[in-house]
Design a protein around this motif. Structure first.
Motif, PDB file in Angstrom:
ATOM      1  N   GLY A 163       0.834  -1.207   0.000  1.00 36.65           N
ATOM      2  CA  GLY A 163       0.000   0.000   0.000  1.00 36.65           C
ATOM      3  C   GLY A 163       0.861   1.245   0.000  1.00 36.65           C
ATOM      4  N   ALA A 164       0.770   2.002   1.078  1.00 34.59           N
ATOM      5  CA  ALA A 164       1.544   3.237   1.206  1.00 34.59           C
ATOM      6  C   ALA A 164       3.040   2.920   1.209  1.00 34.59           C
ATOM      7  N   THR A 165       3.808   3.760   0.554  1.00 35.63           N
ATOM      8  CA  THR A 165       5.258   3.555   0.465  1.00 35.63           C
ATOM      9  C   THR A 165       6.034   4.476   1.410  1.00 35.63           C
ATOM     10  N   THR A 166       5.330   5.140   2.300  1.00 39.43           N
ATOM     11  CA  THR A 166       5.941   6.134   3.182  1.00 39.43           C
ATOM     12  C   THR A 166       7.117   5.575   3.975  1.00 39.43           C
ATOM     13  N   LYS A 167       7.003   4.345   4.491  1.00 39.94           N
ATOM     14  CA  LYS A 167       8.091   3.804   5.312  1.00 39.94           C
ATOM     15  C   LYS A 167       9.363   3.595   4.489  1.00 39.94           C
ATOM     16  N   TYR A 168       9.219   3.298   3.200  1.00 40.32           N
ATOM     17  CA  TYR A 168      10.383   3.141   2.330  1.00 40.32           C
ATOM     18  C   TYR A 168      10.969   4.506   1.969  1.00 40.32           C
ATOM     19  N   GLU A 169      10.107   5.474   1.740  1.00 39.20           N
ATOM     20  CA  GLU A 169      10.559   6.839   1.473  1.00 39.20           C
ATOM     21  C   GLU A 169      11.333   7.377   2.678  1.00 39.20           C
ATOM     22  N   ASP A 170      10.843   7.088   3.878  1.00 40.85           N
ATOM     23  CA  ASP A 170      11.523   7.548   5.093  1.00 40.85           C
ATOM     24  C   ASP A 170      12.912   6.929   5.222  1.00 40.85           C
TER      25      ASP A 170
END
Length: 179
Positions: A163-170
């Motif tokens: 789903g959301a890719t925020t943790k990878y972006e972080d």
């Protein structure tokens, strides 16, 4: 183009199907000329198992230990000497333009400007694509960071069910030049 082919080979070694990560507990990793936080449970792929590249080298390749339907999420960092001075953002934009024509079924999902800890900025792209007609479609998170005369291209290859890719972006934002 060579970078795209090498990344395709790397991801095909560790990818096929769909996977999910519920958490990303991290640990610091120091490579040659850089440091970055990486998922604690992911395994570093032995350099001997990696393909050789025509230009640059693979500085880091990781794969998730969680495999679902034969697929494990993965990450690679390619390192290459720049032939001309360029910013992280400009390299990212140029690389993305070249990437769009190399993949099949390419769909851009997101583009944003990210800021690293040293205040350098780069474009981060999230897209879905297939390497060729025979490979499964994947979700990618990609950007670059210039450190002096070296550029590091960071790419996460993720299952479509991610789903959301925020943790990878972080995680990408934790990238730091060490030289």
């Amino acid at each position: 183009m060579n970078k795209i082919i090498i990344l395709a080979c790397l991801f095909l070694l560790t990818s096929c199907g769909a996977a999910t990560d519920t958490t990303l507990s991290t640990t610091p990793f120091t490579g040659e000329g850089f440091s970055i936080d990486i998922p604690k449970t992911w395994m570093v792929i032995d350099k001997a198992a990696l393909p050789t590249t025509k230009n640059g080298t693979i500085s880091l390749a990781l794969t998730s230990t969680e495999i679902v339907s034969g697929y494990s999420n993965n990450m690679s960092i390619m390192k290459e000497k720049l032939s001309e001075a360029m910013t992280s953002k400009k390299y990212s934009v140029v690389n993305y333009a070249l990437t769009t024509g190399e993949y099949k079924e390419f769909v851009k999902l997101d583009e944003k400007v990210i800021t690293f800890g040293d205040t350098d900025t780069s474009n981060l792209y999230v897209f879905e694509a297939k390497y060729n007609i025979n490979t499964p479609k994947q979700k990618f998170v990609q950007t670059s960071k210039v450190c002096g005369d070296m550029v590091y291209l960071m790419t996460f290859g993720l299952g479509l069910s991610t789903g959301a890719t925020t943790k990878y972006e972080d995680l990408i934002k934790t990238f730091t030049c060490t030289k």
